[in-house]
Motif scaffolding. Structure first.
Motif, PDB file in Angstrom:
ATOM      1  N   GLU A   4       0.836  -1.201   0.000  1.00 56.94           N
ATOM      2  CA  GLU A   4       0.000   0.000   0.000  1.00 56.94           C
ATOM      3  C   GLU A   4       0.872   1.252   0.000  1.00 56.94           C
ATOM      4  N   PRO A   5       0.319   2.408  -0.404  1.00 56.13           N
ATOM      5  CA  PRO A   5       1.062   3.665  -0.256  1.00 56.13           C
ATOM      6  C   PRO A   5       1.441   3.878   1.209  1.00 56.13           C
ATOM      7  N   ILE A   6       2.542   4.553   1.456  1.00 58.61           N
ATOM      8  CA  ILE A   6       3.037   4.701   2.829  1.00 58.61           C
ATOM      9  C   ILE A   6       2.042   5.428   3.725  1.00 58.61           C
ATOM     10  N   GLY A   7       1.162   6.234   3.153  1.00 55.32           N
ATOM     11  CA  GLY A   7       0.165   6.943   3.938  1.00 55.32           C
ATOM     12  C   GLY A   7      -0.860   6.028   4.582  1.00 55.32           C
ATOM     13  N   ALA A   8      -0.915   4.761   4.167  1.00 59.67           N
ATOM     14  CA  ALA A   8      -1.838   3.801   4.783  1.00 59.67           C
ATOM     15  C   ALA A   8      -1.318   3.324   6.135  1.00 59.67           C
ATOM     16  N   HIS A   9      -0.061   3.535   6.408  1.00 54.32           N
ATOM     17  CA  HIS A   9       0.536   3.083   7.665  1.00 54.32           C
ATOM     18  C   HIS A   9       0.389   4.176   8.731  1.00 54.32           C
ATOM     19  N   GLN A  10      -0.097   3.767   9.905  1.00 47.78           N
ATOM     20  CA  GLN A  10      -0.388   4.745  10.953  1.00 47.78           C
ATOM     21  C   GLN A  10       0.854   5.507  11.418  1.00 47.78           C
ATOM     22  N   ALA A  11       2.018   4.888  11.318  1.00 46.92           N
ATOM     23  CA  ALA A  11       3.247   5.581  11.730  1.00 46.92           C
ATOM     24  C   ALA A  11       3.508   6.798  10.857  1.00 46.92           C
ATOM     25  N   ILE A  12       2.985   6.777   9.649  1.00 49.61           N
ATOM     26  CA  ILE A  12       3.067   7.927   8.748  1.00 49.61           C
ATOM     27  C   ILE A  12       1.823   8.795   8.887  1.00 49.61           C
ATOM     28  N   ALA A  13       0.655   8.150   8.910  1.00 46.39           N
ATOM     29  CA  ALA A  13      -0.610   8.890   8.862  1.00 46.39           C
ATOM     30  C   ALA A  13      -0.907   9.667  10.141  1.00 46.39           C
ATOM     31  N   HIS A  14      -0.681   9.040  11.293  1.00 41.85           N
ATOM     32  CA  HIS A  14      -1.067   9.691  12.551  1.00 41.85           C
ATOM     33  C   HIS A  14      -0.300  10.989  12.824  1.00 41.85           C
ATOM     34  N   PRO A  15       1.015  11.023  12.654  1.00 41.11           N
ATOM     35  CA  PRO A  15       1.715  12.296  12.861  1.00 41.11           C
ATOM     36  C   PRO A  15       1.250  13.398  11.909  1.00 41.11           C
ATOM     37  N   LEU A  16       0.883  13.025  10.685  1.00 39.08           N
ATOM     38  CA  LEU A  16       0.370  14.033   9.742  1.00 39.08           C
ATOM     39  C   LEU A  16      -1.011  14.520  10.191  1.00 39.08           C
ATOM     40  N   ALA A  17      -1.828  13.600  10.677  1.00 41.66           N
ATOM     41  CA  ALA A  17      -3.145  13.987  11.193  1.00 41.66           C
ATOM     42  C   ALA A  17      -2.994  14.909  12.398  1.00 41.66           C
ATOM     43  N   GLN A  18      -2.044  14.591  13.265  1.00 41.31           N
ATOM     44  CA  GLN A  18      -1.795  15.428  14.444  1.00 41.31           C
ATOM     45  C   GLN A  18      -1.342  16.824  14.027  1.00 41.31           C
ATOM     46  N   ALA A  19      -0.474  16.901  13.028  1.00 34.69           N
ATOM     47  CA  ALA A  19      -0.018  18.205  12.541  1.00 34.69           C
ATOM     48  C   ALA A  19      -1.191  19.017  11.995  1.00 34.69           C
ATOM     49  N   HIS A  20      -2.088  18.351  11.284  1.00 36.69           N
ATOM     50  CA  HIS A  20      -3.274  19.026  10.751  1.00 36.69           C
ATOM     51  C   HIS A  20      -4.143  19.573  11.879  1.00 36.69           C
ATOM     52  N   ILE A  21      -4.355  18.776  12.916  1.00 38.61           N
ATOM     53  CA  ILE A  21      -5.159  19.214  14.063  1.00 38.61           C
ATOM     54  C   ILE A  21      -4.528  20.432  14.723  1.00 38.61           C
ATOM     55  N   GLU A  22      -3.224  20.397  14.932  1.00 35.42           N
ATOM     56  CA  GLU A  22      -2.541  21.504  15.611  1.00 35.42           C
ATOM     57  C   GLU A  22      -2.599  22.798  14.782  1.00 35.42           C
ATOM     58  N   LEU A  23      -2.490  22.674  13.479  1.00 27.08           N
ATOM     59  CA  LEU A  23      -2.604  23.848  12.619  1.00 27.08           C
ATOM     60  C   LEU A  23      -4.015  24.434  12.663  1.00 27.08           C
ATOM     61  N   GLU A  24      -5.018  23.555  12.677  1.00 25.71           N
ATOM     62  CA  GLU A  24      -6.412  24.010  12.772  1.00 25.71           C
ATOM     63  C   GLU A  24      -6.662  24.740  14.093  1.00 25.71           C
ATOM     64  N   LEU A  25      -6.139  24.199  15.186  1.00 26.42           N
ATOM     65  CA  LEU A  25      -6.323  24.829  16.492  1.00 26.42           C
ATOM     66  C   LEU A  25      -5.635  26.190  16.540  1.00 26.42           C
ATOM     67  N   ALA A  26      -4.441  26.259  15.974  1.00 30.81           N
ATOM     68  CA  ALA A  26      -3.722  27.536  15.946  1.00 30.81           C
ATOM     69  C   ALA A  26      -4.484  28.565  15.130  1.00 30.81           C
ATOM     70  N   ARG A  27      -5.077  28.114  14.034  1.00 30.47           N
ATOM     71  CA  ARG A  27      -5.838  29.047  13.197  1.00 30.47           C
ATOM     72  C   ARG A  27      -7.053  29.603  13.950  1.00 30.47           C
ATOM     73  N   LEU A  28      -7.712  28.763  14.728  1.00 25.14           N
ATOM     74  CA  LEU A  28      -8.862  29.236  15.505  1.00 25.14           C
ATOM     75  C   LEU A  28      -8.461  30.349  16.472  1.00 25.14           C
ATOM     76  N   MET A  29      -7.330  30.191  17.147  1.00 24.16           N
ATOM     77  CA  MET A  29      -6.875  31.231  18.060  1.00 24.16           C
ATOM     78  C   MET A  29      -6.455  32.481  17.288  1.00 24.16           C
ATOM     79  N   MET A  30      -5.872  32.297  16.111  1.00 21.43           N
ATOM     80  CA  MET A  30      -5.519  33.453  15.288  1.00 21.43           C
ATOM     81  C   MET A  30      -6.775  34.221  14.875  1.00 21.43           C
ATOM     82  N   GLN A  31      -7.805  33.493  14.497  1.00 23.99           N
ATOM     83  CA  GLN A  31      -9.059  34.148  14.116  1.00 23.99           C
ATOM     84  C   GLN A  31      -9.676  34.892  15.299  1.00 23.99           C
TER      85      GLN A  31
END
Length: 386
Positions: free
Chosen positions: A273-300
């Motif tokens: 499978e593509p490497i993005g199917a593996h949680q060791a790759i996917a979860h840190p990227l998902a976490q980064a997305h969450i943190e960016l979204e939270l930062a944007r809310l405080m910026m707004q």
């Protein structure tokens, strides 16, 4: 990223700026940095389209919006790989200060040009021996012959070589108390005694950093911005937008890096499978997305409070937004490079240079530790150690 909390106008602005950014992209920015050139074409086009002055008053050629709109512009340009660092300085700090506190003549002279990009202004506050302690600023201004004479030094001043003038934070003596108080002065680039020298940086960016020396720089009386007795109020009227825009800068950069990593993880196939199917790759990227979204809310939130005139509330939120965005940006860039492995360090993919650039959002314009101090004292009421 989700935009459901934004108005239709804000969503339309995002889409339009994103389209502009994609026409330039990361390669445009990095190629200019390598050649030591400035993003003049993007700056001029963004100004012509009204994006640079979206926060400035309509009567002076601006868009009549606020910091919320300006942050959207910088975030989307950053997410496309072409952030304009001078947006933090010229329209956000200098434009805001002049719009709020400048004389009618200063507004007429500067705001239309700042709005359409034909004029640019730098901002000088940091000093070699003061760092984050603005109370130790030693650049002084004294009255002489109906005008002012400035002496002092500044460091890490962005874009002085292209700026028509620099808004300098100096200190004047209070006749009643004898204490020094902060004041803001407009210093033209070619003013006699106003010297600059390039600071060599490992950071790869089109915008250069300078040390300034003010040696008996003589200015007319109208170089002073605003009321001499309202120094701190005027200063923080510029510093809060600086923090919000630095957050936008960091969020945009983090989004760009994350986008490249996600694209790679979807297509890079080493096993079944593509490497993005593996949680060791996917979860840190998902976490980064969450943190960016939270930062944007405080910026707004910070932008909204500032635009509503709540300087105190905006101060807390702007510091928190800048902190959150800096942390989220560093982690997103680090994870993006790691996701690509060896490719993350190649010039072809253009992510490695962001490792250095991402640190800017943690360090400037105020360090993460000083923000933690601010929250400790102002939000939690804890005692100071200094």
């Amino acid at each position: 990223m989700s935009t459901v909390l934004e108005t239709e106008e804000h969503q339309a602005l995002r889409a339009a700026v994103a389209a502009l950014g994609k026409r330039y992209g990361r390669e445009y920015s990095t190629s200019l940095a390598r050649k030591g050139e400035h993003p003049r074409e993007l700056w001029a086009e963004a100004g012509k389209l009204g994006y640079l002055g979206v926060n400035l008053p309509e009567e002076y050629g601006g868009g009549g919006g606020g910091l919320a709109e300006l942050a959207i512009v910088l975030e989307e340009l950053g997410a496309a790989g072409s952030p304009l660092l001078m947006m933090v300085v010229s329209p956000a700090i200098c434009g805001t200060v002049i719009a709020r506190f400048g004389t009618d003549d200063q507004k007429r002279q500067w705001l239309p040009g700042l709005a359409d990009g034909s004029l640019t202004m730098a901002f000088g506050i940091t000093e070699p021996d003061a760092g984050s302690n603005s109370h130790r600023i030693t650049t002084t201004a004294r009255r002489e012959g109906g005008g002012w004479v400035l002496n002092g030094r500044k460091v890490f001043v962005s874009g002085v070589d292209v700026a028509d003038a620099t808004l300098i934070v100096g200190r004047t003596e209070d006749a009643r108390t004898g204490k020094l108080k902060p004041c803001l002065f407009i210093v033209p680039r070619e003013a006699p005694g106003f010297g600059r020298s390039l600071i060599e940086m490992e950071l790869q960016a089109p915008e250069k950093q300078f040390e300034l020396v003010l040696d008996d720089v003589t200015l007319p009386a109208d170089a002073l911005v605003g009321d001499e007795d309202a120094g701190l109020l005027q200063l923080f009227a510029g510093l809060n937008p600086e923090r919000v825009m630095t957050a936008a800068f960091g969020i945009g950069m983090g989004r760009y890096a994350l986008g490249r990593a996600v694209e790679y993880a979807k297509t890079r196939q080493v096993w079944k499978e593509p490497i993005g199917a593996h949680q060791a790759i996917a979860h840190p990227l998902a976490q980064a997305h969450i943190e960016l979204e939270l930062a944007r809310l405080m910026m707004q939130k910070a932008a909204r409070l500032y635009d509503d005139g709540d300087d105190v509330g905006a101060g807390e939120a702007a510091n928190m937004a800048k902190y959150a965005a800096g942390e989220a940006c560093v982690r997103a860039v680090d994870q993006a490079v790691h996701t690509l492995g060896g490719n993350g360090l190649t010039r072809e993919y253009g992510l490695a240079s962001l490792i250095t650039a991402a640190r800017v959002a943690r360090i400037a314009p105020v360090s993460r530790e000083m923000i933690l101090n601010y929250v400790s004292h102002q939000s939690l009421g804890l005692p100071k150690s200094y």
